[in-house]
Design a protein around this motif. Sequence first.
Motif, PDB file in Angstrom:
ATOM      1  N   LEU A 113      18.788  70.629  13.506  1.00 26.87           N
ATOM      2  CA  LEU A 113      17.936  69.755  14.306  1.00 26.87           C
ATOM      3  C   LEU A 113      16.841  70.588  14.937  1.00 26.87           C
ATOM      4  O   LEU A 113      17.088  71.713  15.391  1.00 26.87           O
ATOM      5  CB  LEU A 113      18.755  69.072  15.415  1.00 26.87           C
ATOM      6  CG  LEU A 113      19.646  67.909  15.008  1.00 26.87           C
ATOM      7  CD1 LEU A 113      20.646  67.605  16.118  1.00 26.87           C
ATOM      8  CD2 LEU A 113      18.797  66.687  14.708  1.00 26.87           C
ATOM      9  N   PHE A 114      15.625  70.031  15.010  1.00 26.37           N
ATOM     10  CA  PHE A 114      14.500  70.769  15.557  1.00 26.37           C
ATOM     11  C   PHE A 114      13.484  69.788  16.135  1.00 26.37           C
ATOM     12  O   PHE A 114      13.464  68.609  15.755  1.00 26.37           O
ATOM     13  CB  PHE A 114      13.837  71.644  14.483  1.00 26.37           C
ATOM     14  CG  PHE A 114      13.541  70.924  13.193  1.00 26.37           C
ATOM     15  CD1 PHE A 114      12.307  70.319  12.982  1.00 26.37           C
ATOM     16  CD2 PHE A 114      14.495  70.848  12.184  1.00 26.37           C
ATOM     17  CE1 PHE A 114      12.029  69.654  11.801  1.00 26.37           C
ATOM     18  CE2 PHE A 114      14.221  70.192  10.994  1.00 26.37           C
ATOM     19  CZ  PHE A 114      12.997  69.592  10.802  1.00 26.37           C
ATOM     20  N   PRO A 115      12.633  70.238  17.063  1.00 30.32           N
ATOM     21  CA  PRO A 115      11.575  69.362  17.558  1.00 30.32           C
ATOM     22  C   PRO A 115      10.654  68.956  16.418  1.00 30.32           C
ATOM     23  O   PRO A 115      10.315  69.773  15.560  1.00 30.32           O
ATOM     24  CB  PRO A 115      10.841  70.227  18.590  1.00 30.32           C
ATOM     25  CG  PRO A 115      11.782  71.326  18.926  1.00 30.32           C
ATOM     26  CD  PRO A 115      12.601  71.566  17.700  1.00 30.32           C
ATOM     27  N   SER A 116      10.229  67.711  16.405  1.00 33.95           N
ATOM     28  CA  SER A 116       9.471  67.184  15.271  1.00 33.95           C
ATOM     29  C   SER A 116       8.142  67.894  15.065  1.00 33.95           C
ATOM     30  O   SER A 116       7.588  67.870  13.962  1.00 33.95           O
ATOM     31  CB  SER A 116       9.246  65.679  15.453  1.00 33.95           C
ATOM     32  OG  SER A 116      10.477  64.992  15.484  1.00 33.95           O
ATOM     33  N   TYR A 117       7.618  68.527  16.122  1.00 36.85           N
ATOM     34  CA  TYR A 117       6.327  69.208  15.993  1.00 36.85           C
ATOM     35  C   TYR A 117       6.454  70.566  15.303  1.00 36.85           C
ATOM     36  O   TYR A 117       5.444  71.168  14.913  1.00 36.85           O
ATOM     37  CB  TYR A 117       5.681  69.404  17.370  1.00 36.85           C
ATOM     38  CG  TYR A 117       6.483  70.264  18.325  1.00 36.85           C
ATOM     39  CD1 TYR A 117       6.501  71.654  18.211  1.00 36.85           C
ATOM     40  CD2 TYR A 117       7.229  69.697  19.347  1.00 36.85           C
ATOM     41  CE1 TYR A 117       7.233  72.443  19.072  1.00 36.85           C
ATOM     42  CE2 TYR A 117       7.967  70.464  20.224  1.00 36.85           C
ATOM     43  CZ  TYR A 117       7.965  71.835  20.086  1.00 36.85           C
ATOM     44  OH  TYR A 117       8.709  72.614  20.939  1.00 36.85           O
ATOM     45  N   ALA A 141      14.322  78.848  -6.722  1.00 30.86           N
ATOM     46  CA  ALA A 141      14.683  79.595  -7.930  1.00 30.86           C
ATOM     47  C   ALA A 141      16.071  79.235  -8.436  1.00 30.86           C
ATOM     48  O   ALA A 141      16.511  79.760  -9.463  1.00 30.86           O
ATOM     49  CB  ALA A 141      14.602  81.101  -7.655  1.00 30.86           C
ATOM     50  N   GLY A 142      16.759  78.338  -7.716  1.00 33.33           N
ATOM     51  CA  GLY A 142      18.098  77.958  -8.111  1.00 33.33           C
ATOM     52  C   GLY A 142      18.140  76.570  -8.718  1.00 33.33           C
ATOM     53  O   GLY A 142      17.143  76.044  -9.206  1.00 33.33           O
ATOM     54  N   GLY A 143      19.323  75.969  -8.688  1.00 33.56           N
ATOM     55  CA  GLY A 143      19.511  74.640  -9.239  1.00 33.56           C
ATOM     56  C   GLY A 143      19.067  73.546  -8.297  1.00 33.56           C
ATOM     57  O   GLY A 143      18.474  73.806  -7.237  1.00 33.56           O
ATOM     58  N   ARG A 144      19.346  72.313  -8.651  1.00 36.37           N
ATOM     59  CA  ARG A 144      18.902  71.155  -7.884  1.00 36.37           C
ATOM     60  C   ARG A 144      19.400  71.227  -6.440  1.00 36.37           C
ATOM     61  O   ARG A 144      20.574  71.477  -6.183  1.00 36.37           O
ATOM     62  CB  ARG A 144      19.365  69.872  -8.560  1.00 36.37           C
ATOM     63  CG  ARG A 144      19.123  68.626  -7.758  1.00 36.37           C
ATOM     64  CD  ARG A 144      19.315  67.364  -8.561  1.00 36.37           C
ATOM     65  NE  ARG A 144      18.149  67.086  -9.396  1.00 36.37           N
ATOM     66  CZ  ARG A 144      17.960  65.932 -10.030  1.00 36.37           C
ATOM     67  NH1 ARG A 144      18.873  64.969  -9.971  1.00 36.37           N
ATOM     68  NH2 ARG A 144      16.873  65.732 -10.752  1.00 36.37           N
ATOM     69  N   ARG A 145      18.495  71.028  -5.519  1.00 36.91           N
ATOM     70  CA  ARG A 145      18.771  71.084  -4.078  1.00 36.91           C
ATOM     71  C   ARG A 145      18.521  69.690  -3.509  1.00 36.91           C
ATOM     72  O   ARG A 145      17.405  69.185  -3.569  1.00 36.91           O
ATOM     73  CB  ARG A 145      17.851  72.108  -3.423  1.00 36.91           C
ATOM     74  CG  ARG A 145      17.895  72.208  -1.905  1.00 36.91           C
ATOM     75  CD  ARG A 145      16.692  73.032  -1.469  1.00 36.91           C
ATOM     76  NE  ARG A 145      16.678  73.449  -0.091  1.00 36.91           N
ATOM     77  CZ  ARG A 145      16.194  72.734   0.920  1.00 36.91           C
ATOM     78  NH1 ARG A 145      15.719  71.499   0.690  1.00 36.91           N
ATOM     79  NH2 ARG A 145      16.169  73.210   2.152  1.00 36.91           N
ATOM     80  N   ILE A 146      19.538  69.070  -2.929  1.00 36.54           N
ATOM     81  CA  ILE A 146      19.420  67.723  -2.390  1.00 36.54           C
ATOM     82  C   ILE A 146      19.712  67.759  -0.902  1.00 36.54           C
ATOM     83  O   ILE A 146      20.685  68.392  -0.461  1.00 36.54           O
ATOM     84  CB  ILE A 146      20.376  66.746  -3.108  1.00 36.54           C
ATOM     85  CG1 ILE A 146      20.086  66.736  -4.606  1.00 36.54           C
ATOM     86  CG2 ILE A 146      20.239  65.342  -2.534  1.00 36.54           C
ATOM     87  CD1 ILE A 146      21.034  65.851  -5.414  1.00 36.54           C
ATOM     88  N   SER A 147      18.866  67.102  -0.124  1.00 39.13           N
ATOM     89  CA  SER A 147      19.028  67.092   1.320  1.00 39.13           C
ATOM     90  C   SER A 147      18.698  65.716   1.878  1.00 39.13           C
ATOM     91  O   SER A 147      17.939  64.945   1.275  1.00 39.13           O
ATOM     92  CB  SER A 147      18.138  68.156   1.978  1.00 39.13           C
ATOM     93  OG  SER A 147      16.768  67.911   1.672  1.00 39.13           O
ATOM     94  N   LEU A 148      19.274  65.426   3.015  1.00 38.88           N
ATOM     95  CA  LEU A 148      19.014  64.195   3.753  1.00 38.88           C
ATOM     96  C   LEU A 148      18.196  64.554   4.979  1.00 38.88           C
ATOM     97  O   LEU A 148      18.620  65.372   5.800  1.00 38.88           O
ATOM     98  CB  LEU A 148      20.336  63.542   4.171  1.00 38.88           C
ATOM     99  CG  LEU A 148      20.275  62.414   5.207  1.00 38.88           C
ATOM    100  CD1 LEU A 148      19.534  61.207   4.658  1.00 38.88           C
ATOM    101  CD2 LEU A 148      21.685  62.031   5.656  1.00 38.88           C
ATOM    102  N   ALA A 149      17.015  63.972   5.116  1.00 40.68           N
ATOM    103  CA  ALA A 149      16.151  64.231   6.266  1.00 40.68           C
ATOM    104  C   ALA A 149      16.043  62.968   7.118  1.00 40.68           C
ATOM    105  O   ALA A 149      16.230  61.849   6.631  1.00 40.68           O
ATOM    106  CB  ALA A 149      14.768  64.680   5.809  1.00 40.68           C
ATOM    107  N   PHE A 150      15.729  63.152   8.390  1.00 38.83           N
ATOM    108  CA  PHE A 150      15.613  62.002   9.283  1.00 38.83           C
ATOM    109  C   PHE A 150      14.755  62.351  10.495  1.00 38.83           C
ATOM    110  O   PHE A 150      14.541  63.525  10.828  1.00 38.83           O
ATOM    111  CB  PHE A 150      17.003  61.537   9.744  1.00 38.83           C
ATOM    112  CG  PHE A 150      17.780  62.573  10.508  1.00 38.83           C
ATOM    113  CD1 PHE A 150      17.663  62.696  11.886  1.00 38.83           C
ATOM    114  CD2 PHE A 150      18.634  63.438   9.841  1.00 38.83           C
ATOM    115  CE1 PHE A 150      18.375  63.656  12.577  1.00 38.83           C
ATOM    116  CE2 PHE A 150      19.354  64.402  10.526  1.00 38.83           C
ATOM    117  CZ  PHE A 150      19.222  64.509  11.903  1.00 38.83           C
ATOM    118  N   SER A 194      13.772  65.879  14.714  1.00 37.29           N
ATOM    119  CA  SER A 194      13.925  65.720  13.272  1.00 37.29           C
ATOM    120  C   SER A 194      15.083  66.591  12.806  1.00 37.29           C
ATOM    121  O   SER A 194      15.473  67.547  13.480  1.00 37.29           O
ATOM    122  CB  SER A 194      12.640  66.106  12.537  1.00 37.29           C
ATOM    123  OG  SER A 194      11.572  65.254  12.902  1.00 37.29           O
ATOM    124  N   GLY A 195      15.625  66.249  11.648  1.00 38.01           N
ATOM    125  CA  GLY A 195      16.759  67.016  11.174  1.00 38.01           C
ATOM    126  C   GLY A 195      16.916  66.965   9.674  1.00 38.01           C
ATOM    127  O   GLY A 195      16.302  66.137   8.984  1.00 38.01           O
TER     128      GLY A 195
END
Length: 208
Positions: free
Chosen positions: A168-172, A181-190, A112-113
Amino acid sequence: MTDEVIGLFPIPLLRAPGVLPQPLVNALVDHFSTRALEHNNSSEALSHTRMLQPADSPLFVQAAALITPKVAEFGRLLFGENLGWAIKEMWVNVLDTGGRQAMHNHANSFASGVVYLTETHESARTVFMKSPGGHDFTLKNDHAGVTTGPYNAEKWVSPAPSPGDLILFPSYLMHAVPPNAGGRRISLAFNAIPTRLESWGYTLSFNA
């Protein structure tokens, strides 16, 4: 002779800076930030898009093409072989001020990442944790005089990322995001899976 400390069976985590170029990062933010309409039970200030396959968006196709070679590199660490890999699902998370993501892992995948698409406030860096009910001693040594190191720590806070950076990390592996505490944080996960796994005559094939 010098004493030697050997770290047995470490868990890999790969950090890759600048995997996605800024124009693609900007396009992903512009396109998906208004499409994160699915609410998350962890927090009213956390929402995400529905689970999508890379083919569902030209932007995801571009992102997957840049991410997948890193997944294959990481997969060699996990399984000791160069395997084919496919990203089976992608989604965008929008974490507003005060939002958090509870501790969780990712089912039905092997790697997963997260790609960070905006600046991340220091309070909302991704935290990785030992699995609850693991194989540690039942009685802990935990007080002000304890020095925390890799063999007694219960969590690890990832370094501050920049937009376009990948982890990247093992899915488990259990992970969470503390209150932002900051502003809007946007991320793409997969999530990603190998095309096959083989063990002494038994072969499992996977389709994304």
